[in-house]
Write a protein that holds these residues in place. Sequence first.
Motif, PDB file in Angstrom:
ATOM      1  N   ALA A 179     -45.030  -2.960  11.974  1.00  0.00           N
ATOM      2  CA  ALA A 179     -44.645  -2.501  10.636  1.00  0.00           C
ATOM      3  C   ALA A 179     -44.189  -1.051  10.657  1.00  0.00           C
ATOM      4  O   ALA A 179     -43.196  -0.683  10.007  1.00  0.00           O
ATOM      5  CB  ALA A 179     -45.823  -2.675   9.676  1.00  0.00           C
ATOM      6  N   LEU A 180     -44.888  -0.213  11.418  1.00  0.00           N
ATOM      7  CA  LEU A 180     -44.529   1.213  11.452  1.00  0.00           C
ATOM      8  C   LEU A 180     -43.167   1.444  12.090  1.00  0.00           C
ATOM      9  O   LEU A 180     -42.495   2.428  11.789  1.00  0.00           O
ATOM     10  CB  LEU A 180     -45.606   2.009  12.196  1.00  0.00           C
ATOM     11  CG  LEU A 180     -46.959   2.091  11.488  1.00  0.00           C
ATOM     12  CD1 LEU A 180     -47.967   2.847  12.337  1.00  0.00           C
ATOM     13  CD2 LEU A 180     -46.808   2.771  10.125  1.00  0.00           C
ATOM     14  N   ALA A 181     -42.750   0.521  12.975  1.00  0.00           N
ATOM     15  CA  ALA A 181     -41.425   0.651  13.585  1.00  0.00           C
ATOM     16  C   ALA A 181     -40.331   0.444  12.543  1.00  0.00           C
ATOM     17  O   ALA A 181     -39.203   0.941  12.707  1.00  0.00           O
ATOM     18  CB  ALA A 181     -41.266  -0.361  14.712  1.00  0.00           C
ATOM     19  N   LEU A 182     -40.657  -0.283  11.457  1.00  0.00           N
ATOM     20  CA  LEU A 182     -39.677  -0.535  10.401  1.00  0.00           C
ATOM     21  C   LEU A 182     -39.774   0.477   9.260  1.00  0.00           C
ATOM     22  O   LEU A 182     -39.006   0.388   8.294  1.00  0.00           O
ATOM     23  CB  LEU A 182     -39.872  -1.950   9.838  1.00  0.00           C
ATOM     24  CG  LEU A 182     -39.587  -3.106  10.811  1.00  0.00           C
ATOM     25  CD1 LEU A 182     -39.914  -4.434  10.142  1.00  0.00           C
ATOM     26  CD2 LEU A 182     -38.129  -3.088  11.250  1.00  0.00           C
ATOM     27  N   LEU A 190     -35.357   2.262   0.449  1.00  0.00           N
ATOM     28  CA  LEU A 190     -36.105   2.432  -0.807  1.00  0.00           C
ATOM     29  C   LEU A 190     -36.416   3.885  -1.138  1.00  0.00           C
ATOM     30  O   LEU A 190     -36.937   4.178  -2.220  1.00  0.00           O
ATOM     31  CB  LEU A 190     -37.416   1.633  -0.737  1.00  0.00           C
ATOM     32  CG  LEU A 190     -37.256   0.128  -0.465  1.00  0.00           C
ATOM     33  CD1 LEU A 190     -38.619  -0.515  -0.259  1.00  0.00           C
ATOM     34  CD2 LEU A 190     -36.508  -0.552  -1.606  1.00  0.00           C
ATOM     35  N   GLY A 191     -36.154   4.797  -0.184  1.00  0.00           N
ATOM     36  CA  GLY A 191     -36.415   6.215  -0.423  1.00  0.00           C
ATOM     37  C   GLY A 191     -37.864   6.591  -0.157  1.00  0.00           C
ATOM     38  O   GLY A 191     -38.730   5.734   0.039  1.00  0.00           O
ATOM     39  N   ILE A 192     -38.135   7.888  -0.143  1.00  0.00           N
ATOM     40  CA  ILE A 192     -39.498   8.378   0.055  1.00  0.00           C
ATOM     41  C   ILE A 192     -40.256   8.275  -1.264  1.00  0.00           C
ATOM     42  O   ILE A 192     -39.788   8.745  -2.298  1.00  0.00           O
ATOM     43  CB  ILE A 192     -39.487   9.844   0.548  1.00  0.00           C
ATOM     44  CG1 ILE A 192     -38.845   9.918   1.943  1.00  0.00           C
ATOM     45  CG2 ILE A 192     -40.898  10.418   0.591  1.00  0.00           C
ATOM     46  CD1 ILE A 192     -38.716  11.326   2.475  1.00  0.00           C
ATOM     47  N   SER A 199     -44.165  -1.304  -0.104  1.00  0.00           N
ATOM     48  CA  SER A 199     -43.401  -2.358   0.566  1.00  0.00           C
ATOM     49  C   SER A 199     -43.813  -2.516   2.026  1.00  0.00           C
ATOM     50  O   SER A 199     -43.990  -3.639   2.521  1.00  0.00           O
ATOM     51  CB  SER A 199     -41.904  -2.066   0.479  1.00  0.00           C
ATOM     52  OG  SER A 199     -41.479  -2.021  -0.863  1.00  0.00           O
ATOM     53  N   ILE A 200     -43.978  -1.398   2.729  1.00  0.00           N
ATOM     54  CA  ILE A 200     -44.341  -1.477   4.148  1.00  0.00           C
ATOM     55  C   ILE A 200     -45.764  -2.014   4.314  1.00  0.00           C
ATOM     56  O   ILE A 200     -46.057  -2.757   5.253  1.00  0.00           O
ATOM     57  CB  ILE A 200     -44.194  -0.092   4.840  1.00  0.00           C
ATOM     58  CG1 ILE A 200     -44.248  -0.247   6.356  1.00  0.00           C
ATOM     59  CG2 ILE A 200     -45.245   0.872   4.382  1.00  0.00           C
ATOM     60  CD1 ILE A 200     -43.057  -0.893   6.971  1.00  0.00           C
ATOM     61  N   VAL A 201     -46.655  -1.684   3.376  1.00  0.00           N
ATOM     62  CA  VAL A 201     -48.028  -2.197   3.432  1.00  0.00           C
ATOM     63  C   VAL A 201     -48.039  -3.708   3.186  1.00  0.00           C
ATOM     64  O   VAL A 201     -48.722  -4.459   3.889  1.00  0.00           O
ATOM     65  CB  VAL A 201     -48.928  -1.470   2.402  1.00  0.00           C
ATOM     66  CG1 VAL A 201     -50.276  -2.175   2.274  1.00  0.00           C
ATOM     67  CG2 VAL A 201     -49.134  -0.022   2.806  1.00  0.00           C
ATOM     68  N   VAL A 202     -47.264  -4.158   2.190  1.00  0.00           N
ATOM     69  CA  VAL A 202     -47.178  -5.598   1.907  1.00  0.00           C
ATOM     70  C   VAL A 202     -46.628  -6.343   3.116  1.00  0.00           C
ATOM     71  O   VAL A 202     -47.143  -7.398   3.513  1.00  0.00           O
ATOM     72  CB  VAL A 202     -46.289  -5.854   0.672  1.00  0.00           C
ATOM     73  CG1 VAL A 202     -45.996  -7.351   0.520  1.00  0.00           C
ATOM     74  CG2 VAL A 202     -46.969  -5.324  -0.583  1.00  0.00           C
ATOM     75  N   VAL A 265     -51.753   1.144   8.065  1.00  0.00           N
ATOM     76  CA  VAL A 265     -50.322   1.347   7.797  1.00  0.00           C
ATOM     77  C   VAL A 265     -50.115   2.294   6.616  1.00  0.00           C
ATOM     78  O   VAL A 265     -49.203   3.129   6.628  1.00  0.00           O
ATOM     79  CB  VAL A 265     -49.646  -0.015   7.528  1.00  0.00           C
ATOM     80  CG1 VAL A 265     -48.204   0.167   7.063  1.00  0.00           C
ATOM     81  CG2 VAL A 265     -49.686  -0.870   8.784  1.00  0.00           C
ATOM     82  N   LEU A 266     -50.969   2.171   5.594  1.00  0.00           N
ATOM     83  CA  LEU A 266     -50.850   3.047   4.424  1.00  0.00           C
ATOM     84  C   LEU A 266     -51.003   4.511   4.811  1.00  0.00           C
ATOM     85  O   LEU A 266     -50.201   5.366   4.418  1.00  0.00           O
ATOM     86  CB  LEU A 266     -51.897   2.654   3.381  1.00  0.00           C
ATOM     87  CG  LEU A 266     -51.958   3.532   2.122  1.00  0.00           C
ATOM     88  CD1 LEU A 266     -50.638   3.468   1.369  1.00  0.00           C
ATOM     89  CD2 LEU A 266     -53.116   3.108   1.227  1.00  0.00           C
ATOM     90  N   VAL A 267     -52.040   4.791   5.579  1.00  0.00           N
ATOM     91  CA  VAL A 267     -52.285   6.178   5.997  1.00  0.00           C
ATOM     92  C   VAL A 267     -51.134   6.690   6.857  1.00  0.00           C
ATOM     93  O   VAL A 267     -50.635   7.807   6.673  1.00  0.00           O
ATOM     94  CB  VAL A 267     -53.624   6.283   6.760  1.00  0.00           C
ATOM     95  CG1 VAL A 267     -53.784   7.675   7.372  1.00  0.00           C
ATOM     96  CG2 VAL A 267     -54.793   5.979   5.833  1.00  0.00           C
TER      97      VAL A 267
END
Length: 326
Positions: A179-182, A190-192, A199-202, A265-267
């Motif tokens: 996930a972190l690679a994406l 989607l912007g910062i 989205s990345i967490v989901v 992933v969130l952190v």
Amino acid sequence: MAKIVFEEVTKTFPTKDKKNKEQCTALDGIDLEIEAGEFVVVVGPSGCGKSTLLDLLGGLSRPTSGRILLDGKPITGPGLDRGIVFQQYALLPWRTALGNVEFGLEATGVPRRARKSRAREFLELVGLTGFEDRHPHELSGGMRQRVAIAVPLGLLIGWYRPVAVLLGPLLEVFRNTAALALLPVFVLLLGIGETSKVSIVVYACVWPVLLNTISAVGNADPTLVGLARSMDLSTPRLFQKVILPSSVPAVFTGIRLAGAVSILVLVAAEMIGAKAGLGYLINASQYNFAIPQMYAGIVTISAIGVAFNQLLVTVERRLSTWRVPA
């Protein structure tokens, strides 16, 4: 005419040897007539086809050639006019003894009050009065078999193989993409901010839950599935009554894994592509040498992880009280 008639029934199975395309013959030209009220025992050495014969009679499989008649009509599948007691204990572990006996009555649409009364009568018939609220793991071997005898008296990916074959390679590609690679792709699209972070967490959480669910559904106990099919349950009811309850432990394992992954992933996402959050706080505190704030953020993340996991464990225990204690 006889109640049950086997006419030149043959059943063959393909061998696992790909080079040898010969069929394994389990039954060959069986002719048998059984009259109404007649008690028949099939005796023979292991592997002679006794179980295959009963599977054919129960409609759980079809003969390669020949036909089987019940009251003059060909047997084409399972039906509630036949009861099957399996070699293994075909008991639903999430149901009590009473609930297991009610299972067959549910399949025939008997109202709740009536089926409870009739199920108690069946349990009394096999000498299990007083054990109605026991789960299978709380019964002795003999008691389990008596419940299994009372059951017939009482009368999509992991499941649909073509879908699994079609989507399997695609799932493997995404599952093995970290996930972190994406994260840069999500930030670019989607912007910062909160949208990319959520989205990345989901995305990261989907895979443990999805793969555990596929595995649980695909590896459902075949004896329990056969029990449900012998009662002619439709596919939706088979999922509701057997597949979903048996999948609960594996699904919750996936959810707990997803919970741990989500925090990680969130952190990481907050450290790299966010302007707020615990990850951002830890990162900013490190650069500014605000050590107390940095450790406070780390401890907070740990506490959230422990609390979330404990919440999921509590919910899982409530939904799977039938499981054998470790």
